[in-house]
Design an enzyme around this catalytic site. Structure first.
Site, short mmCIF file in Angstrom:
data_model
loop_
_atom_site.label_atom_id
_atom_site.label_comp_id
_atom_site.label_asym_id
_atom_site.label_seq_id
_atom_site.Cartn_x
_atom_site.Cartn_y
_atom_site.Cartn_z
N TYR A 190 -0.35 -6.78 -3.35
CA TYR A 190 0.16 -5.64 -4.11
C TYR A 190 1.66 -5.45 -3.87
O TYR A 190 2.13 -5.48 -2.73
CB TYR A 190 -0.62 -4.40 -3.68
CG TYR A 190 -0.22 -3.13 -4.37
CD1 TYR A 190 -0.53 -2.93 -5.70
CD2 TYR A 190 0.47 -2.13 -3.68
CE1 TYR A 190 -0.17 -1.76 -6.34
CE2 TYR A 190 0.82 -0.95 -4.31
CZ TYR A 190 0.50 -0.77 -5.64
OH TYR A 190 0.86 0.38 -6.27
N LYS A 204 -8.61 3.49 -7.11
CA LYS A 204 -9.05 2.55 -8.13
C LYS A 204 -10.58 2.58 -8.28
O LYS A 204 -11.11 3.60 -8.67
CB LYS A 204 -8.52 1.15 -7.80
CG LYS A 204 -7.04 1.13 -7.34
CD LYS A 204 -6.07 1.56 -8.40
CE LYS A 204 -4.64 1.79 -7.92
NZ LYS A 204 -4.05 0.75 -7.12
N ARG A 223 -5.76 17.68 10.71
CA ARG A 223 -5.03 16.40 10.67
C ARG A 223 -5.74 15.35 11.53
O ARG A 223 -5.80 14.18 11.18
CB ARG A 223 -3.58 16.58 11.11
CG ARG A 223 -2.82 15.27 11.22
CD ARG A 223 -1.31 15.38 11.06
NE ARG A 223 -0.70 16.53 11.68
CZ ARG A 223 -0.53 16.72 13.01
NH1 ARG A 223 -0.92 15.80 13.86
NH2 ARG A 223 0.02 17.82 13.47
N ASP A 270 -6.59 -6.45 1.94
CA ASP A 270 -6.66 -5.42 0.91
C ASP A 270 -7.83 -5.78 -0.01
O ASP A 270 -7.80 -6.79 -0.69
CB ASP A 270 -5.33 -5.38 0.14
CG ASP A 270 -5.27 -4.24 -0.88
OD1 ASP A 270 -6.33 -3.84 -1.40
OD2 ASP A 270 -4.15 -3.78 -1.17
C1 LIG Z 1 -2.95 0.57 -6.28
C2 LIG Z 1 -3.04 -0.41 -5.18
C3 LIG Z 1 -2.50 -0.15 -3.91
C4 LIG Z 1 -1.77 1.13 -3.61
O1 LIG Z 1 -2.62 2.23 -3.65
P1 LIG Z 1 -2.17 3.72 -4.04
O2 LIG Z 1 -3.44 4.48 -3.97
O3 LIG Z 1 -1.57 3.63 -5.40
O4 LIG Z 1 -1.16 4.15 -3.04
C5 LIG Z 1 -2.67 -1.09 -2.92
N1 LIG Z 1 -3.30 -2.26 -3.17
C6 LIG Z 1 -3.81 -2.55 -4.37
C7 LIG Z 1 -4.48 -3.86 -4.59
C8 LIG Z 1 -3.69 -1.65 -5.43
O5 LIG Z 1 -4.17 -1.96 -6.63
#
Ligand SMILES: *Cc1c(COP(=O)(O)O)cnc(C)c1O
Length: 380
Positions: free
Chosen positions: A101, A198, A49, A173
């Protein structure tokens, strides 16, 4: 170094123990304590962890790519984002862009609000809105550009300068752009977060999150959150993302080039009323985007003239999966009103222009001409 080169040569080309090309999957939860009279700080790896070699490789790779000091991996993008927000305390105030998001807004307005952290959502398209929202207890600024799902552009350098001046922790982000196209830390951000689910993973086969800090000191603080909350990924998923990152350049370059062709074609379609793509000459904020990112990316959105046309598109389209998520090798057509923006109030959706006619496309690696022919029949 060229970003494409750095995706391949980043200090983790070979396993130091065996010379194997690539990072090893260490499927272990714990490590021998070499000197039982000493604490866990006496050795590099102790309990998974708190630190793990496969995870450490991924963390060092993303830190290098983002130009930050320390990287941290989490079980999902949301785990990364919630852990980063775990740096805040009760009584703190956060300013967040209203088009980040949906899940990020949800945790701020629900969990963190309950913990005594208040959030003000602003239109970050105008940096003055951020300055105007600063209160004596404001501690953080949370941004995302281009935005989801309308690809609105935020001037990172301008907004991050305001944050710096006010002593705010700035978080960006960078999921849509990836470090291949945009590096927010170089523009002044303190922390960059990713859903590696992604583009970084890139194959729609893993859920994982990453965070990179500008400084070692901030990294140490985030490591305490990572180790305490324990929202870590497993070695196999870490390895999948390490593998995915190696092909990011070729995937993104191809997806981006197709996205440009598709966006330009959509503009000419009689059943399409609006197209949102930073690569289009009329896209608001395009010059700002070009100044802070090296390409428009592979995400685009468009609106059909009627709701029926939009619903029929999802039904008839063959080469795009009607699904949430993005950044995979396959094209995905998402419906923001029932997917990414399900938690956005109807009034906010209306105000922001997230309508029932809005279709979000994450362009994959299919041939652009095949996608255009397919979209043409689905829009007919
Ligand atoms: C999908 C996404 C998230 C969340 O990520 P997860 O891996 O689904 O928890 C956060 N920010 C953006 C821009 C996203 O496309």
């Amino acid at each position: 170094m060229n970003k494409g080169t750095e995706l391949i040569h980043n200090g983790h080309e070979t396993d130091p123990l065996t010379g194997a090309l690539g990072v090893t999957i260490y499927q272990t939860s714990t490590f021998l304590r070499k000197d039982i009279s000493k604490g866990p700080g006496s050795q590099e790896f102790d309990y998974s962890r708190g630190g793990h070699p496969t995870r450490q490789a991924l963390e060092e790779i993303i830190a290098t790519l983002e130009g930050g000091a320390k990287g941290y991996a989490f079980g999902s993008g949301m785990a990364a984002i919630s852990s980063v927000l775990g740096l805040l305390s009760a009584g703190d105030h956060v300013i967040a862009a209203e088009e980040v998001y949906g899940g990020s807004i949800f945790i701020l307005n629900n969990f963190y609000k309950r913990m005594g952290i208040e959030t003000t959502l602003v239109d970050s398209g105008n940096p003055a809105n951020i300055r105007a929202a600063i209160r004596p207890n404001t501690r953080a600024l949370y941004l995302e550009t281009p935005s989801n799902p309308l690809l609105k552009i935020t001037d990172l350098a301008a907004c991050l300068a305001i944050a710096r001046e006010a002593g705010l922790l700035s978080i960006v982000d960078n999921t849509f752009m990836t470090p291949y196209l945009q590096q927010p830390i170089k523009l002044g951000a303190d922390i960059v977060v990713h859903s590696a689910t992604k583009f970084l993973g890139g194959h729609s086969d893993v859920v994982l999150g990453l965070a990179v800090t500008r400084t070692e000191e901030l990294g140490e603080k985030l490591h305490v959150v990572q180790n305490s909350f324990g929202a870590i990924p497993g070695p196999w998923d870490e390895w999948l993302v390490i593998r995915g990152i190696k092909t990011l350049k070729v995937r993104l370059e191809t997806q981006q080039s197709s996205a440009q062709q598709i966006a330009e074609w959509l503009l000419t379609h009689k059943n399409v009323s609006n197209v949102y793509y930073p690569g289009l000459s009329g896209h608001p904020g395009r010059e700002i985007h070009q100044g802070q990112a090296s390409g428009p990316g592979a995400m685009l959105s468009f609106k059909t003239k009627t709701v029926e046309q939009a619903l029929r598109f999802y039904e008839k389209v063959q080469l795009a999966a009607a699904a949430p998520s993005l950044g995979g090798v396959e094209t995905i057509a998402s419906r923001p009103v029932t997917m990414s923006n399900i938690a956005t109030s109807a009034a906010d959706r209306e105000r922001l222009g997230i309508t029932d006619t809005l279709i979000r496309l994450a362009i994959g690696l299919e041939g652009a001409e095949d996608l255009i022919a397919d979209f043409d029949q689905a829009l007919a």
